[in-house]
Design a protein around this motif. Structure first.
Motif, PDB file in Angstrom:
ATOM      1  N   LEU A 113      -6.269   7.692   2.487  1.00 41.09           N
ATOM      2  CA  LEU A 113      -5.047   7.198   3.125  1.00 41.09           C
ATOM      3  C   LEU A 113      -4.493   8.215   4.119  1.00 41.09           C
ATOM      4  O   LEU A 113      -4.438   9.408   3.818  1.00 41.09           O
ATOM      5  CB  LEU A 113      -3.984   6.896   2.069  1.00 41.09           C
ATOM      6  CG  LEU A 113      -4.335   5.831   1.033  1.00 41.09           C
ATOM      7  CD1 LEU A 113      -3.232   5.728  -0.005  1.00 41.09           C
ATOM      8  CD2 LEU A 113      -4.574   4.490   1.704  1.00 41.09           C
ATOM      9  N   PRO A 114      -4.038   7.747   5.275  1.00 43.36           N
ATOM     10  CA  PRO A 114      -3.340   8.627   6.208  1.00 43.36           C
ATOM     11  C   PRO A 114      -1.867   8.730   5.815  1.00 43.36           C
ATOM     12  O   PRO A 114      -1.392   7.943   4.984  1.00 43.36           O
ATOM     13  CB  PRO A 114      -3.490   7.894   7.538  1.00 43.36           C
ATOM     14  CG  PRO A 114      -3.446   6.448   7.139  1.00 43.36           C
ATOM     15  CD  PRO A 114      -4.152   6.374   5.799  1.00 43.36           C
ATOM     16  N   PRO A 115      -1.116   9.675   6.392  1.00 41.81           N
ATOM     17  CA  PRO A 115       0.337   9.658   6.185  1.00 41.81           C
ATOM     18  C   PRO A 115       0.919   8.335   6.693  1.00 41.81           C
ATOM     19  O   PRO A 115       0.478   7.812   7.716  1.00 41.81           O
ATOM     20  CB  PRO A 115       0.828  10.849   7.024  1.00 41.81           C
ATOM     21  CG  PRO A 115      -0.366  11.732   7.187  1.00 41.81           C
ATOM     22  CD  PRO A 115      -1.550  10.809   7.226  1.00 41.81           C
ATOM     23  N   MET A 116       1.866   7.794   5.967  1.00 43.26           N
ATOM     24  CA  MET A 116       2.463   6.510   6.328  1.00 43.26           C
ATOM     25  C   MET A 116       3.965   6.636   6.444  1.00 43.26           C
ATOM     26  O   MET A 116       4.585   7.442   5.740  1.00 43.26           O
ATOM     27  CB  MET A 116       2.152   5.450   5.265  1.00 43.26           C
ATOM     28  CG  MET A 116       0.701   5.130   5.078  1.00 43.26           C
ATOM     29  SD  MET A 116       0.496   3.847   3.803  1.00 43.26           S
ATOM     30  CE  MET A 116      -1.297   3.746   3.751  1.00 43.26           C
ATOM     31  N   ASP A 117       4.548   5.823   7.314  1.00 40.61           N
ATOM     32  CA  ASP A 117       6.003   5.687   7.318  1.00 40.61           C
ATOM     33  C   ASP A 117       6.335   4.348   6.650  1.00 40.61           C
ATOM     34  O   ASP A 117       5.452   3.518   6.418  1.00 40.61           O
ATOM     35  CB  ASP A 117       6.578   5.784   8.734  1.00 40.61           C
ATOM     36  CG  ASP A 117       6.027   4.727   9.671  1.00 40.61           C
ATOM     37  OD1 ASP A 117       5.715   3.613   9.217  1.00 40.61           O
ATOM     38  OD2 ASP A 117       5.901   5.009  10.880  1.00 40.61           O
ATOM     39  N   PRO A 118       7.597   4.107   6.309  1.00 39.66           N
ATOM     40  CA  PRO A 118       7.945   2.869   5.599  1.00 39.66           C
ATOM     41  C   PRO A 118       7.582   1.598   6.361  1.00 39.66           C
ATOM     42  O   PRO A 118       7.215   0.588   5.745  1.00 39.66           O
ATOM     43  CB  PRO A 118       9.465   2.995   5.405  1.00 39.66           C
ATOM     44  CG  PRO A 118       9.726   4.465   5.401  1.00 39.66           C
ATOM     45  CD  PRO A 118       8.744   5.044   6.374  1.00 39.66           C
ATOM     46  N   VAL A 119       7.661   1.638   7.701  1.00 40.87           N
ATOM     47  CA  VAL A 119       7.334   0.440   8.485  1.00 40.87           C
ATOM     48  C   VAL A 119       5.846   0.111   8.348  1.00 40.87           C
ATOM     49  O   VAL A 119       5.467  -1.046   8.148  1.00 40.87           O
ATOM     50  CB  VAL A 119       7.710   0.640   9.964  1.00 40.87           C
ATOM     51  CG1 VAL A 119       7.221  -0.533  10.810  1.00 40.87           C
ATOM     52  CG2 VAL A 119       9.227   0.787  10.108  1.00 40.87           C
ATOM     53  N   PHE A 120       4.992   1.132   8.454  1.00 39.03           N
ATOM     54  CA  PHE A 120       3.553   0.919   8.300  1.00 39.03           C
ATOM     55  C   PHE A 120       3.247   0.381   6.908  1.00 39.03           C
ATOM     56  O   PHE A 120       2.456  -0.556   6.750  1.00 39.03           O
ATOM     57  CB  PHE A 120       2.803   2.231   8.540  1.00 39.03           C
ATOM     58  CG  PHE A 120       1.306   2.101   8.455  1.00 39.03           C
ATOM     59  CD1 PHE A 120       0.543   1.885   9.587  1.00 39.03           C
ATOM     60  CD2 PHE A 120       0.647   2.179   7.219  1.00 39.03           C
ATOM     61  CE1 PHE A 120      -0.837   1.758   9.505  1.00 39.03           C
ATOM     62  CE2 PHE A 120      -0.721   2.051   7.124  1.00 39.03           C
ATOM     63  CZ  PHE A 120      -1.472   1.836   8.281  1.00 39.03           C
TER      64      PHE A 120
END
Length: 402
Positions: free
Chosen positions: A267-274
């Motif tokens: 998994l890559p770093p994610m933000d809440p929107v992604f």
């Protein structure tokens, strides 16, 4: 007033009994899920890949080239397997920008032949299938393996994945996947959804209905079956191309099998929107592929139903005690499942996310029925009841003919 009050009491009583039944079903499901995970992992440990080694081509469509994807690719070229091709599809934009890190496959195993193919055309609505169509001409051998670019494997992956093809009735083999690392809290929510929800659900479904699904993390097919269904072009309009390929295999009288191997989804770093967009796309994909099963999967949302049950009791002492017990059971069960599957290495660091993640999953289930728009690879698509999709920016009208 007395009549109204009596009617209201009856409605409340029936609601309480109904929710109690759903909670009991949810508990039963989660116990079964733990059992199935333990049984599957023990089965995988018993399996020993033998000398069966047909020629294989692995197709890897790369959505965006970066260091994580490159490291994933290296694990595929280092297989303990006598002869196979690794065909990697990269986008023209990535090539123009310079592939960093630079592709070098000198460390590939002696049996591997690696090849880069630049995918500079848009041949299908589904962006992944568009790349696969441009890799199709490089296929050689008896078995074709398609795997997403975020998947990482060990050196025995290919031998274990190919093993079920010793049975001539098996037309395709798919693999379970888990996430082992989480760069941030949003990625941890995604990892927990994969490890303690999705993976056990796959195993329970296999127990109850057999293998009726194919997963894009890893899908191996007999080459002649892929040709018989019309190649990848047959699924170019579909959101769930992997599921559709599996359905085509079943329609031709062959079986689907689950490989005795668990691949890793990095998994890559994610933000809440992604995170929100990805989980909504995943939920709406499930709704389209298995509408009845997805609807009834709401009984697996144990924490949400227990909250409703406790609220119907007015959050009295017994209600709070049962709610606390369900949370403890959920955490303990998640720990066992994650440990057995080799999931998140820092499980207890993120265990506090499980109750809010469960409520988030319930919300995603509900939202899956509220629309047909999904976001994928930077574009919005509209998904139709038969699983086909089109770009959302096109003029409204009937879906394109298949």
């Amino acid at each position: 007033m007395a009549v109204g009050s009596s009617f209201g009491d009856r409605v409340r009583r029936w609601a309480y009994l109904g929710v109690s039944g759903v909670v009991a079903l949810g508990l039963t499901y989660h116990v079964l899920a733990i059992f199935e995970v333990v049984a599957f992992v023990r089965h995988c440990r018993r399996v020993r890949p033998g000398g069966f080694a047909p020629t294989v081509t692995i197709l890897k469509p790369v959505a965006a080239w970066d260091g994580r994807v490159y490291d994933n690719l290296l694990t595929f070229c280092r297989q303990d397997y006598p002869g196979f091709r690794l065909v990697i599809g990269v986008k023209a934009a990535d090539v123009a920008a310079g592939l960093k890190p630079a592709p070098g496959f000198a460390s590939c195993s002696s049996g591997c032949e690696a090849e880069l193919v630049v995918c500079d055309r848009e041949l299908a609505v589904n962006p992944k299938v568009s790349q696969l169509l441009q890799l199709e001409g490089a296929i050689a051998g008896d078995i074709v393996v398609v795997s997403d670019d975020d998947i990482r494997v060990g050196p025995d992956y290919l031998a274990r994945t190919i093993r079920p093809f010793q049975d001539p009735t098996v037309g395709a083999v798919t693999s379970l996947y888990v996430s082992r690392t989480a760069p941030n809290w949003a990625a941890a929510v995604e990892a927990l959804a994969v490890n303690i929800d999705f993976a056990p659900a796959v195993l329970v479904a296999r127990r109850l209905f057999g293998v009726k699904f194919a997963l894009g993390a890893s899908l191996a097919l007999r080459r002649e079956i892929l040709a018989a269904v019309g190649g990848f072009g047959a699924v170019g309009d579909y959101l769930a191309d992997d599921y559709e390929l599996g359905r085509q295999v079943l329609a031709r009288g062959f079986r689907l099998a689950l490989a005795p191997y668990i691949v890793e989804n990095t998994l890559p770093p994610m933000d809440p929107v992604f995170l929100f967009r990805h989980q909504l796309r995943w939920s709406r994909t499930n709704r389209v592929c298995q509408p009845v099963g997805w609807f009834f999967s709401v009984i697996t949302q144990l924490f949400a139903w227990t909250l409703v049950w406790a609220a119907l009791r007015g959050l009295d002492s017994w209600g709070r005690a049962v709610l606390g017990g369900v949370v403890a059971f959920r955490l303990a069960g998640a720990y066992v499942i994650n440990r057995e599957l080799g999931g998140l290495r820092s499980f207890w660091k993120y265990a506090w996310l499980i109750p809010p993640k469960d409520l988030f999953s319930t919300a995603m289930w509900a939202l899956s029925f509220t629309g047909r728009r999904v976001h994928w690879a930077g574009r919005d698509y509209l998904v139709f009841a038969d699983g086909r999709m089109r770009p959302a920016t096109r003029r409204k009208g009937p879906p394109p003919a298949h």
